[in-house]
Write a protein that holds these residues in place. Structure first.
Motif, short mmCIF file in Angstrom:
data_model
loop_
_atom_site.label_atom_id
_atom_site.label_comp_id
_atom_site.label_asym_id
_atom_site.label_seq_id
_atom_site.Cartn_x
_atom_site.Cartn_y
_atom_site.Cartn_z
N GLY A 178 0.68 -1.38 0.07
CA GLY A 178 0.06 0.03 -0.19
C GLY A 178 0.71 1.09 0.04
O GLY A 178 0.56 2.17 -0.79
N PHE A 179 1.77 1.25 0.91
CA PHE A 179 2.72 2.42 0.66
C PHE A 179 3.45 2.63 -0.51
O PHE A 179 3.94 3.57 -0.95
N ASN A 180 3.90 1.34 -0.84
CA ASN A 180 4.68 1.37 -2.11
C ASN A 180 3.78 1.91 -3.18
O ASN A 180 4.15 2.78 -4.21
N PHE A 181 2.63 1.50 -3.06
CA PHE A 181 1.59 2.10 -4.30
C PHE A 181 1.56 3.69 -4.16
O PHE A 181 1.52 4.40 -5.40
N LEU A 182 1.17 4.05 -2.94
CA LEU A 182 1.27 5.60 -2.58
C LEU A 182 2.27 6.40 -3.00
O LEU A 182 2.18 7.47 -3.83
N ILE A 183 3.47 6.10 -2.56
CA ILE A 183 4.87 6.72 -2.79
C ILE A 183 5.04 6.49 -4.34
O ILE A 183 5.66 7.67 -4.83
N ALA A 184 4.80 5.67 -5.13
CA ALA A 184 5.27 5.28 -6.43
C ALA A 184 4.19 6.44 -7.29
O ALA A 184 4.79 6.90 -8.26
N ALA A 185 3.04 6.37 -6.87
CA ALA A 185 1.88 7.30 -7.47
C ALA A 185 2.37 8.49 -7.35
O ALA A 185 2.23 9.40 -8.35
N PHE A 214 13.00 3.14 0.35
CA PHE A 214 11.72 2.52 1.12
C PHE A 214 12.28 1.22 1.85
O PHE A 214 11.87 1.19 2.95
N GLY A 215 12.87 0.31 1.13
CA GLY A 215 13.21 -0.61 1.50
C GLY A 215 14.02 -0.76 2.58
O GLY A 215 13.93 -1.59 3.61
N GLY A 243 19.03 5.74 0.97
CA GLY A 243 18.10 4.98 2.03
C GLY A 243 18.96 4.80 3.29
O GLY A 243 18.38 4.69 4.33
N LEU A 244 20.06 4.09 2.97
CA LEU A 244 21.01 3.57 4.25
C LEU A 244 21.17 4.59 5.07
O LEU A 244 21.17 4.73 6.20
N VAL A 245 21.45 5.95 4.39
CA VAL A 245 21.82 6.97 5.47
C VAL A 245 20.35 7.50 6.28
O VAL A 245 20.72 7.93 7.38
N VAL A 246 19.69 7.51 5.45
CA VAL A 246 18.28 7.88 6.33
C VAL A 246 17.74 7.07 7.30
O VAL A 246 17.58 7.31 8.49
#
Lengths: 470, 470, 470
Positions: free
Chosen positions: B125-132, B174-175, B227-230
């Protein structure tokens, strides 16, 4: 899995664990006892399937031929006469789009409906059955109304796409009656709905010469309102006896997301599958892409706004995020502009969410329409929105904007035969015709399906695979 | 999951309930009580989604136009002027590849992350949201940096592919933070990351004129280290309180395999999606195909070698088997040779497995980087390997090998402007730039996301859908 | 779901079972104790994978080259010499079909076999491993027999499709031995089967000049009978000790439907992937589409007819509905007519269902063939039917029907070298050759695989992931 356990405990735990994967075997055995004579399909389903297929094969044998693009002799003749190469074969322009549409029909619709905790087999399985039937029947009905060449129906990749489109309409109606119908009823509904779909399509595309490449009207509005009226006629006052099964569990919602995401991803191919070659296919796909993206943001935003404690509701995400594809079904091929597509998608997502929250309970309680999947919110209202957007966009088309490309999108305006405003009127009229045929057709279909001879489940065991599946 | 219970009861209940999906309802109700004010998104998420979409629509309205291939008027003009047919429309060269990429972004990444037992809704679901969201924002940012024509951003299928590519980078990041962030944080991360992605892409592709068709550097290395730094900045010292949920169960691992296999199958389309027409697209797809096949053999071999009792580890299979696609992201379009591709794939699978086994625990314990999906092993190291392979392959390019095809792959070498070695230097330099921007960007993003105002979950209920989903 | 149960019990069970799926961890730990020395693959699997991959890389380095369509230099030379455009590159004719085939191999076959309750990891995972190996090995074997150009094997998209086809054959055999073999055995089986596949293909396509575009003979008949003989040789008299695991549970059947539907949808692409350009690809896809649709109606009809209480059986739907694709594998490219395709599909579905109901128990009890997936019903009999239909259709080909298109389908009849009847004889002969090589090859492979050194599971723990997966 059982061994040491006493039967008493087994039964207790079964009650506890519901759609428990573990005790499936036991559940199924228990389900068998639920089956009564009326829902036994040993004669009804084979008879229906085999007779329908026989009729289809006979009609195909007498009426259907390869078109010039699939016939070895004529395609080679055509290549020689018109100095074409194999690349000019329609196959290469349309087959990738066809496959995407095909995935939407069988995986998209099929898995979208697996959200019910105990109805996954039927969702995917009946979807599979009625789609496999409907695409054959649609080839005949659509061919009869607008594919005849010298007394024969000519078929190729374009008729395959159109057959899948028509099938989509039946599957939308399926969503309204999901869990409450037998496969025999569904096949019968498909017979009637496909036929009327072809009639409506003929009237609005061939007689009224409206444009509707992605089927906001022909597919979505038609399928939704047809299905809603069928659901109304088949109203079950005691459906609450099955309400413990009329909901999702964790993994059934994940299976449904497979359906959602596939529909979402391939909708650009759906809307562009039968538009004109070149800029038209290209533009339609892109408009749909942006409409869906904007719709998704609206869906997440409004879902959190209207749901309990600001959480997201899976029902909304699974459905409303797709409304953006429905709503550019008519105008997608037009010069809608990217930001125009986004506005339409955003609106579609918004009305879809509000529909799930406020309108569906009203429809169920006041109008007695038990719309299992909420097709009114996903296909009904967004379809009508799409028709209106199409009418407005058509009415504002100018030579300045379209240039020579006008010929592909609005041939009658290009030839000077009619004005853009008049095309808009035709579009609006087509929406009215679609609604009228859908409502009337649904009424007829509903009363035919209401006869107690098709093995429909009793109110107490709706939404339950065990009744039709071993 | 056990605690208070005696072993006897555990065994009994296990026997009874097996892979119980069933008690979901109760679990969810229980989850609701976990929700506290801070993670209530009723205002935050709608506000973020709606404001972002409004900004996007306004910017699209003022800045974005159909390109010459999607604009009805200009495409018809262009056909007439240059004697083109509709088949020359870029749509037919790129749209099938685009759709494969689209599936990777929404199904591939989305389902790959469903491996967590209680985070499937959020993963997909979040994958869907942030990709859109990201694909719209990327259209603007990438257009701003390298798609302007007369003050307007021109868009078509190529910009759609590029937008999906950029989105992929965000999903990699995101991963790394999966399970520990709110959707509001993720949208904000996307805003920042997409912007910096476009800057980095502009520097290395337009200024340094490096080649990176499949994005070993721009997508994978950038996304992973960002992402790793985040994740480092958002380090949670008490994350072990959620460790019972930070793992997979049987069916969640199967859902994740859907993601893995789709990524694996369509990676040839990903790497070839924006390479030059003809031999380039063809060769890139084939190199990737063989690299992935070899990588898979390495993955299974080394997984059994390093795992407990010679068994295979699902985490390895789900991730390391994909490293072969990452590692030929740069060199795939070059004359890498099939066996060269296989060697690269084999190496990538090997280092990825070793990374999961030996490096991830080190990163977590010593460097305090809690990398949920192990993106360092799947995208980070293989991305750097891919950049190095690309630099070496570029440096050894000769006219003898490429013939006239040199122009498509290395236009500057073909024109004699630079030597092959110098192209290699540019490639290497691009890796350095990418790493620098990713690390710095991640740092900035991390500190912004650390503010306690976005509804992030507490340490005790990370990796848990119940907090954001009804 | 709760009713009679006391709250206390509910809460206890929740704690115990979580989302459960949950108790997987315990189950797995328990499984570990099942592992004994013989099934520990820490040395065997890595050694097999790494050695095989090394051999492949060495053979690729010495024998394999880009073909003229993927080689930068030669493609540009060819374009210049023959006045071609990039669009003439085979990539654009075949790559979308290739991707569909690829999905069938990895998702279709992989998930079709996940129906077993505790063998999902192995079904998808071993499918993935042996397919990744087989496609490399097939490139070499097929190239060796019919892809040599000046001492080198030339590869491009067509060889990729052929490699995937050959892989499909291995996966069919995998279906027969599913649950009873170690990955080392499966890799070894792939080595032998791919080699013999290439020999058989060479004999029937190159020497006998039979037509078999969709592989009714080369892929389905060969794969099925090869696998059945292997299963016979590996007969396990005490397999009933694992029978509690040799069955499906609710969600495993839904995962399997993903495989079924993908195979069904993309079969038109499979059968048409390597037919001639133009009408041939177009016609083959359409024939397959209608054959499968008719097959599906037969499947549902006969499943309800033969099953317990008129219910539908998931095993039938998952498998028999696909037989229509198998049965037009040979004749699909011919002028079979749409209704002819439907009749073939209908017959295929019917014999497949009857096979599951009546023949499979006979094979198991009398012939001692333990065919886990029933490949005899899905691939064996429908493959033979397809070969016969192909022979008859070829024998009745006339210039009147095919026109100049005869050259693409039957070049030898077109050139007048042979008569149509003689082509029919060649087709029939090819079926006999295929059966002979498959049976003999399966026998050899079976005896090699029977050696007790590959870590095969004992009879008591077949159909169980825990033995090979952490």
């Amino acid at each position: 899995m059982s061994g040491a356990c006493t039967l008493t405990v087994t039964v207790k735990c079964l009650l506890l664990t519901g759609a428990n994967l573990g005790s499936e075997h036991e559940v199924r055995e228990k389900d068998n006892t639920m089956t009564n004579f009326e829902t036994n399909l040993r004669v009804k389903l084979p008879a229906t399937c085999i007779i329908l297929e026989m009729i289809i094969i006979i009609l195909f044998a007498t009426l259907v031929e390869y078109d010039d693009q699939t016939n070895a002799k004529y395609w080679h003749k055509e290549m020689a006469e018109h100095n074409l190469s194999n690349y000019d074969n329609e196959f290469y322009f349309r087959y990738p789009s066809f496959q995407d549409v095909h995935v939407m029909i069988f995986i998209g619709f099929g898995f979208l409906m697996t959200f019910l905790q105990r109805y996954g087999f039927s969702s995917v399985g009946f979807n599979f059955l009625i789609a496999a039937f409907a695409l054959q029947w649609a080839t005949l009905m659509q061919g009869f109304f607008h594919g005849m060449h010298g007394g024969k129906i000519h078929i190729g990749v374009e008729s395959m796409i159109n057959a899948d489109f028509c099938t989509g309409s039946v599957l939308i109606s399926f969503g309204a009656v999901l869990g409450k119908t037998s496969p025999v009823q569904l096949l019968l509904m498909a017979v009637i709905e496909v036929t009327l779909f072809a009639v409506n399509e003929f009237i609005i595309l061939s007689l009224l010469e409206a444009r509707d490449a992605g089927g906001s009207m022909t597919i979505h509005t038609f399928g939704a309102y047809f299905g809603l009226v069928v659901a109304r006629v088949l109203y079950r006052p005691h459906l609450d006896k099955s309400k413990d099964k009329n909901g999702s569990v964790y993994h059934s919602d994940l299976f449904a997301m497979i359906g959602t995401i596939y529909l979402w991803m391939f909708w650009p191919s759906f809307n562009s599958a039968i538009t004109a070659h070149g800029d038209d296919q290209h533009r339609t796909a892109m408009n749909t892409y942006y409409s869906l993206a904007a719709c998704t943001l609206a869906t997440y935003g409004f879902s959190a706004l209207v749901s309990h404690e600001g959480k997201l509701d899976m029902v909304h995400i699974q459905n409303a995020a797709l409304a953006g594809g429905v709503a550019v079904g008519t105008a997608g091929e037009m010069m809608l502009t990217p930001f125009g597509s986004m506005i339409v998608g955003f609106l579609a997502g918004t009305i879809s969410i509000l529909g799930y929250k406020y309108l569906t309970p009203f429809l169920e309680e006041k109008l007695r329409i038990q719309d299992t999947c909420g097709v009114h919110n996903l296909h009904g209202m967004p379809g009508v929105l799409g028709a209106i957007v199409g009418a407005v966009t058509a009415a504002t088309a100018t030579k300045e904007i379209y240039g020579e490309g006008m010929e592909d999108v609005f041939p009658n305006i290009h030839s000077g035969e009619i004005t853009a405003s008049y095309q808009g009127v035709r579009q609006a009229l087509s929406l009215a015709v679609t609604l009228a045929i859908a409502l009337l057709g649904g009424l007829i279909a509903g009363f035919i399906l209401k006869l107690p001879i098709y093995g429909a489940p009793p109110d107490t065991i709706c939404f339950e695979d065990g009744i039709y599946w071993e």
